[in-house]
Design an enzyme around this catalytic site. Structure first.
Site: not given
Length: 489
Positions: A62, A65, A96, A195
């Site tokens: 999403c 994220a 991550r 992003h």
């Protein structure tokens, strides 16, 4: 070289689509294609960046994220608040493997979970006051932090909290950046919008902070290492090569990065962009506003590393160009030794990839250096320009799949019969239980780095260790089971 002829691949796609109702079949058909290196624009063969079909098992993330988990989270000296219920922050914490230096809880906070822990009363009466209290507690408990980001979860957008006013108020009181991000998970079609939202926030709240600062002493060789999140130490392995060739990395972000480095980025002479999908917005902005050129590079595998080093060096003078050749020569013998060791064990092996922002195309060269063949590639959240770049690196007849469903990927694997699948944690155990070697290519399966010359040695070892592990003798892939059953009958 390709595993399937074009006609066979196209027939496979049609066969897999048959299971869907007509409307869903027409929609998904646009996202599945066969690679054609002669096509200039991928939109002529595949559609991307569209909503997932309701009811299918998408593997996407999403917007939260994309913002918190990818772009902002690795900035180590800032505290990143997951503003909403506790779950989103907990499940995105440290998964991550964004490595960093520093003392966690003192001057670095990357693996810590800061959350406003929304309860029912916060949904009803707003969480603004709770957010203010949380910021005050952070300042008291962690006074060495250099700033705060507020990563909005879904409820914040639904109830209309005013995180911008809270941010401005507290930033003025603390004399530190407090950055609000409207990255609620329901926004957009995937993490890609996250992003973009994160890039816009850096553009508006961070980059201008030192525009009038003339105290920084620049050199002709200053570069910003952008869009590398230091997964397993990737950015460190890349930075070594840039510095060995004579460049000075003045900003590394966001992996092992700091808020100061973000602010310094406009002082660089060139932006070197690793993950195009997640950071191209800022690269374009800095080119437009500050006149800083940018280029995408690829440090996976010795062939692509050498190409990228020479392209980077071409942007500078003869000193850097000579430095690039010196670096390439330094590592050539070592890389040849690694290839001589592992290529005979991996030659001809077929790989199918389904990952995120850049890896389905960037790692192709590294596999080819080992004599392996990528026979299927796809992205979770790519745009058309990602596929434009990808089809040039893939062979004729390679399967392309965008936002592939769990069913589609399993069926493709059963028919293409790869020797290795590289994808994410959600897919890992499905394929391992099917008896198919698998690498988790989002965070290198707890290994890495994979970037740079140092990383290629680890990459080659890991691929060999996975493919030639004797455990696979105890399992049978579905097509092998079918063949064994037919033979027994």
């Amino acid at each position: 070289m390709c595993a399937m002829k074009r006609e066979e691949a196209e027939a496979l796609i049609q066969e897999v689509l048959e299971v869907y109702p007509e409307k869903a079949r027409k929609d998904r058909a646009k996202h599945l294609a066969v690679s054609d290196p002669n096509v200039e624009q991928a939109k002529k063969c595949i559609v991307s960046n569209r909503k997932s079909v309701p009811g299918v098992m998408t593997i996407r993330g999403c917007a939260y994220a994309g913002s918190k988990g990818v772009v902002w989270g690795p900035i180590k000296d800032m505290v990143h608040i997951s503003h909403g219920p506790v779950g989103c922050g907990q499940y995105s914490r440290a998964g991550r493997r964004n490595y960093y230096t520093g003392h966690t809880g003192i001057n670095a906070f990357g693996t810590m979970n800061f959350t406003s822990d929304f309860q029912e009363k916060d949904i009803v009466f707003s969480g603004d006051k709770k957010l203010e209290k949380l910021i005050d507690e952070i300042q008291t408990l962690f006074p060495l932090h250099k700033g705060i980001s507020i990563q909005s979860e879904c409820p914040v957008g639904l109830i209309g909290d005013d995180i911008e006013s809270v941010s401005k108020k507290r930033a003025k009181e603390l004399d530190k950046p407090v950055v609000p991000l409207r990255c609620e998970g329901f926004r957009g079609v995937s993490q890609s919008l996250g992003h973009h939202i994160a890039n816009d926030a850096i553009r508006d709240w961070v980059l201008p902070n030192r525009d009038d600062d003339t105290s920084f002493e620049s050199t002709p060789y200053d570069v910003a290492l952008t869009g590398d999140y230091n997964i397993g130490g990737d950015a460190w392995a890349s930075r070594i090569l840039l510095e060995e060739m004579g460049l000075r990395v003045v900003a590394q972000w966001s992996g092992d990065g700091t808020i100061s480095e973000l602010e310094l980025a406009p002082k660089a002479k060139v932006n070197l962009l690793h993950c195009y999908r997640s950071m191209n917005y800022l690269a374009r902005h800095m080119e437009e506003k500050y006149g800083i050129p940018w280029m995408e590079y690829n440090f996976f595998g010795p062939t692509k590393i050498a190409e990228s080093l020479r392209k980077i060096a071409a942007l500078f003078d003869e000193k850097i160009q000579e430095g690039a050749e010196r670096v390439i020569a330094k590592y050539t013998s070592e890389m040849n030794t690694i290839i001589e060791k592992y290529r005979p064990r991996l030659e001809g092996k077929k790989v199918m990839l389904y990952v995120g922002g850049l890896r389905p195309r960037h790692v192709v060269g590294a596999y080819e250096d080992l004599g392996m063949e990528v026979v299927g590639a796809g992205y979770e959240f790519a745009h058309n320009d990602d596929y434009d770049r990808t089809i040039k690196d893939l062979g004729e007849g390679t399967l392309l799949y965008d936002d592939v469903t769990g069913y589609e990927l399993e069926e493709f694997v059963k028919r293409v019969r790869p020797d290795l699948v590289g994808s994410g944690i959600k897919e890992k155990y499905i394929f391992q239980k099917m008896g198919i070697p698998f690498r988790q290519m989002h965070s290198w399966d707890y290994s890495g780095p994979y970037h740079g010359y140092d990383g290629f040695a680890i990459f080659a070892r890991d691929m060999d260790m996975t493919l030639n592990n004797p455990c696979w003798d105890k399992l049978q892939a579905p097509w092998k089971k079918a063949a064994a059953a037919a033979k027994a009958a």
